[in-house]
Design a protein around this motif. Structure first.
Motif, short mmCIF file in Angstrom:
data_model
loop_
_atom_site.label_atom_id
_atom_site.label_comp_id
_atom_site.label_asym_id
_atom_site.label_seq_id
_atom_site.Cartn_x
_atom_site.Cartn_y
_atom_site.Cartn_z
N ALA A 51 3.00 1.77 0.38
CA ALA A 51 1.73 2.50 0.43
C ALA A 51 0.71 1.77 1.28
CB ALA A 51 1.20 2.70 -0.98
N ASP A 52 -0.24 2.52 1.81
CA ASP A 52 -1.29 1.97 2.65
C ASP A 52 -2.16 0.96 1.91
OD1 ASP A 52 -0.37 3.51 4.73
OD2 ASP A 52 -1.94 5.04 4.57
N TYR A 62 5.40 16.50 -0.91
CA TYR A 62 5.08 15.56 0.15
C TYR A 62 4.99 16.30 1.47
CZ TYR A 62 9.94 15.86 1.61
OH TYR A 62 11.16 16.33 2.04
N ARG A 63 4.39 15.61 2.45
CA ARG A 63 4.37 16.11 3.82
C ARG A 63 4.41 14.91 4.75
NH1 ARG A 63 -0.57 16.25 6.73
NH2 ARG A 63 -2.27 15.38 5.54
N GLU A 99 2.27 13.67 -3.29
CA GLU A 99 1.64 13.93 -4.59
C GLU A 99 2.67 13.59 -5.66
OE1 GLU A 99 -1.38 15.29 -5.52
OE2 GLU A 99 -2.07 15.29 -3.45
N THR A 116 -2.32 10.95 -5.25
CA THR A 116 -1.88 11.09 -3.87
C THR A 116 -1.72 9.70 -3.25
OG1 THR A 116 -3.08 13.18 -3.64
CG2 THR A 116 -2.42 12.07 -1.61
N LEU A 117 -0.56 9.48 -2.63
CA LEU A 117 -0.29 8.22 -1.94
C LEU A 117 0.11 8.50 -0.50
CD1 LEU A 117 1.90 6.37 -4.60
CD2 LEU A 117 -0.49 5.91 -4.04
N THR A 118 -0.30 7.62 0.39
CA THR A 118 0.09 7.70 1.79
C THR A 118 0.73 6.37 2.18
OG1 THR A 118 -1.79 9.14 2.25
CG2 THR A 118 -0.72 8.13 4.14
N ARG A 174 6.24 8.24 7.99
CA ARG A 174 5.01 8.19 7.19
C ARG A 174 4.85 9.50 6.44
NH1 ARG A 174 1.38 4.74 7.02
NH2 ARG A 174 -0.32 6.21 6.84
N ILE A 175 4.45 9.38 5.17
CA ILE A 175 4.25 10.57 4.35
C ILE A 175 2.95 10.48 3.57
CG2 ILE A 175 6.73 11.00 4.04
CD1 ILE A 175 6.35 9.93 1.11
N GLU A 176 2.51 11.64 3.12
CA GLU A 176 1.47 11.76 2.11
C GLU A 176 2.15 12.48 0.96
OE1 GLU A 176 -2.87 12.92 2.76
OE2 GLU A 176 -1.95 14.77 1.97
N VAL A 221 3.21 12.78 7.90
CA VAL A 221 1.93 12.63 8.61
C VAL A 221 2.11 11.78 9.85
CG1 VAL A 221 0.45 13.01 6.63
CG2 VAL A 221 1.24 10.70 7.12
#
Length: 71
Positions: A21-22, A68-69, A46, A2-4, A42-44, A71
């Motif tokens: 990525a963060d 993804y979603r 998989e 998982t990446l945000t 911004r996304i999160e 955020v």
């Protein structure tokens, strides 16, 4: 995995979409759909990282998005 982070369009060669990525790593995005490709969102996400692939853009490892979603 998982990446945000933030989705960004980079005007390199023919253009490339990346995830900043963060954790400070930049990934070239692969997969997802057209809704994912919104500059600055911004996304999160998989997916999986494929570090052994070379691309014309050479911006970082390729991240294959499976879901993804925003955020």
């Amino acid at each position: 995995m998982t990446l945000t982070g933030r989705v960004v369009y980079r005007d390199l060669e023919t253009g490339v979409w990346v995830l900043e990525a963060d954790d400070g790593t930049t990934y070239q995005l692969a997969g997802g759909d057209r809704h994912l490709k919104k500059d600055g969102h911004r996304i999160e996400a998989e997916g999986r990282v494929d570090k052994d692939v070379l691309t014309a853009a050479m911006v970082g490892p390729v991240f294959h998005v499976s879901s993804y979603r925003f955020v």
